[in-house]
Motif scaffolding. Structure first.
Motif, PDB file in Angstrom:
ATOM      1  N   ARG A   7       0.860  -1.182   0.000  1.00 22.27           N
ATOM      2  CA  ARG A   7       0.000   0.000   0.000  1.00 22.27           C
ATOM      3  C   ARG A   7       0.890   1.224   0.000  1.00 22.27           C
ATOM      4  O   ARG A   7       2.099   1.123   0.158  1.00 22.27           O
ATOM      5  CB  ARG A   7      -0.894   0.000   1.239  1.00 22.27           C
ATOM      6  N   MET A   8       0.303   2.385  -0.157  1.00 17.73           N
ATOM      7  CA  MET A   8       1.075   3.624  -0.172  1.00 17.73           C
ATOM      8  C   MET A   8       1.867   3.782   1.130  1.00 17.73           C
ATOM      9  O   MET A   8       3.020   4.203   1.106  1.00 17.73           O
ATOM     10  CB  MET A   8       0.140   4.822  -0.378  1.00 17.73           C
ATOM     11  N   THR A   9       1.266   3.397   2.255  1.00 19.76           N
ATOM     12  CA  THR A   9       1.990   3.506   3.525  1.00 19.76           C
ATOM     13  C   THR A   9       3.227   2.609   3.517  1.00 19.76           C
ATOM     14  O   THR A   9       4.286   3.009   4.003  1.00 19.76           O
ATOM     15  CB  THR A   9       1.088   3.132   4.721  1.00 19.76           C
ATOM     16  N   HIS A  10       3.128   1.423   2.927  1.00 17.01           N
ATOM     17  CA  HIS A  10       4.283   0.531   2.847  1.00 17.01           C
ATOM     18  C   HIS A  10       5.368   1.131   1.960  1.00 17.01           C
ATOM     19  O   HIS A  10       6.556   1.031   2.275  1.00 17.01           O
ATOM     20  CB  HIS A  10       3.874  -0.841   2.285  1.00 17.01           C
ATOM     21  N   LEU A  11       4.958   1.755   0.870  1.00 16.21           N
ATOM     22  CA  LEU A  11       5.927   2.389  -0.028  1.00 16.21           C
ATOM     23  C   LEU A  11       6.679   3.490   0.708  1.00 16.21           C
ATOM     24  O   LEU A  11       7.905   3.556   0.640  1.00 16.21           O
ATOM     25  CB  LEU A  11       5.216   2.948  -1.262  1.00 16.21           C
ATOM     26  N   PHE A  12       5.958   4.329   1.432  1.00 14.93           N
ATOM     27  CA  PHE A  12       6.614   5.414   2.162  1.00 14.93           C
ATOM     28  C   PHE A  12       7.547   4.859   3.242  1.00 14.93           C
ATOM     29  O   PHE A  12       8.631   5.398   3.449  1.00 14.93           O
ATOM     30  CB  PHE A  12       5.573   6.381   2.740  1.00 14.93           C
ATOM     31  N   GLU A  13       7.143   3.794   3.896  1.00 18.11           N
ATOM     32  CA  GLU A  13       8.021   3.162   4.885  1.00 18.11           C
ATOM     33  C   GLU A  13       9.299   2.650   4.223  1.00 18.11           C
ATOM     34  O   GLU A  13      10.395   2.847   4.746  1.00 18.11           O
ATOM     35  CB  GLU A  13       7.298   2.007   5.585  1.00 18.11           C
ATOM     36  N   GLN A  14       9.170   2.005   3.075  1.00 13.70           N
ATOM     37  CA  GLN A  14      10.325   1.483   2.357  1.00 13.70           C
ATOM     38  C   GLN A  14      11.246   2.605   1.881  1.00 13.70           C
ATOM     39  O   GLN A  14      12.456   2.418   1.776  1.00 13.70           O
ATOM     40  CB  GLN A  14       9.894   0.627   1.164  1.00 13.70           C
ATOM     41  N   ASP A  18       7.963   9.381   6.445  1.00 12.93           N
ATOM     42  CA  ASP A  18       6.830   9.297   7.361  1.00 12.93           C
ATOM     43  C   ASP A  18       5.645   8.716   6.602  1.00 12.93           C
ATOM     44  O   ASP A  18       5.267   9.233   5.542  1.00 12.93           O
ATOM     45  CB  ASP A  18       6.502  10.691   7.892  1.00 12.93           C
ATOM     46  N   ALA A  19       5.072   7.651   7.092  1.00  7.79           N
ATOM     47  CA  ALA A  19       4.002   6.944   6.395  1.00  7.79           C
ATOM     48  C   ALA A  19       2.609   7.227   6.968  1.00  7.79           C
ATOM     49  O   ALA A  19       1.661   6.523   6.637  1.00  7.79           O
ATOM     50  CB  ALA A  19       4.277   5.442   6.411  1.00  7.79           C
ATOM     51  N   SER A  20       2.495   8.254   7.799  1.00  8.64           N
ATOM     52  CA  SER A  20       1.168   8.607   8.298  1.00  8.64           C
ATOM     53  C   SER A  20       0.359   9.216   7.157  1.00  8.64           C
ATOM     54  O   SER A  20       0.920   9.760   6.194  1.00  8.64           O
ATOM     55  CB  SER A  20       1.271   9.603   9.458  1.00  8.64           C
TER      56      SER A  20
END
Length: 81
Positions: A7-14, A18-20
């Motif tokens: 998901r987009m949050t996973h992409l930002f984490e990778q 900040d994935a909020s």
């Protein structure tokens, strides 16, 4: 192999960002790209982030879909003009 769909949050984490939800929205709003700019060539990526994005784009898998979604979001302003 993980059964969790990226998901987009996973992409930002990778990407080490900040994935909020609010941080993702802020990033997209403040990092809009010109119509002809490629996501992987944006000046704000580190080399590691750029490589990750390029690798996922070439994979043509579920990660590629998420990167494409980010790409579309980063080009929203150029489409509306």
């Amino acid at each position: 192999m993980s059964s969790v769909r990226p998901r987009m949050t996973h992409l930002f984490e990778q990407l080490g960002l900040d994935a909020s939800e609010s941080a993702i929205a802020e990033f997209i709003e403040s990092h809009q790209l010109d119509r002809d700019a490629f996501i992987n060539e944006a000046s704000y990526w580190t080399e590691a982030q750029r490589q990750f994005i390029e690798e996922k784009m070439k994979s043509d898998g579920e990660w590629a879909i998420v990167v494409d979604q980010l790409n579309e979001s980063l080009h929203e302003d150029s489409v509306q003009q």
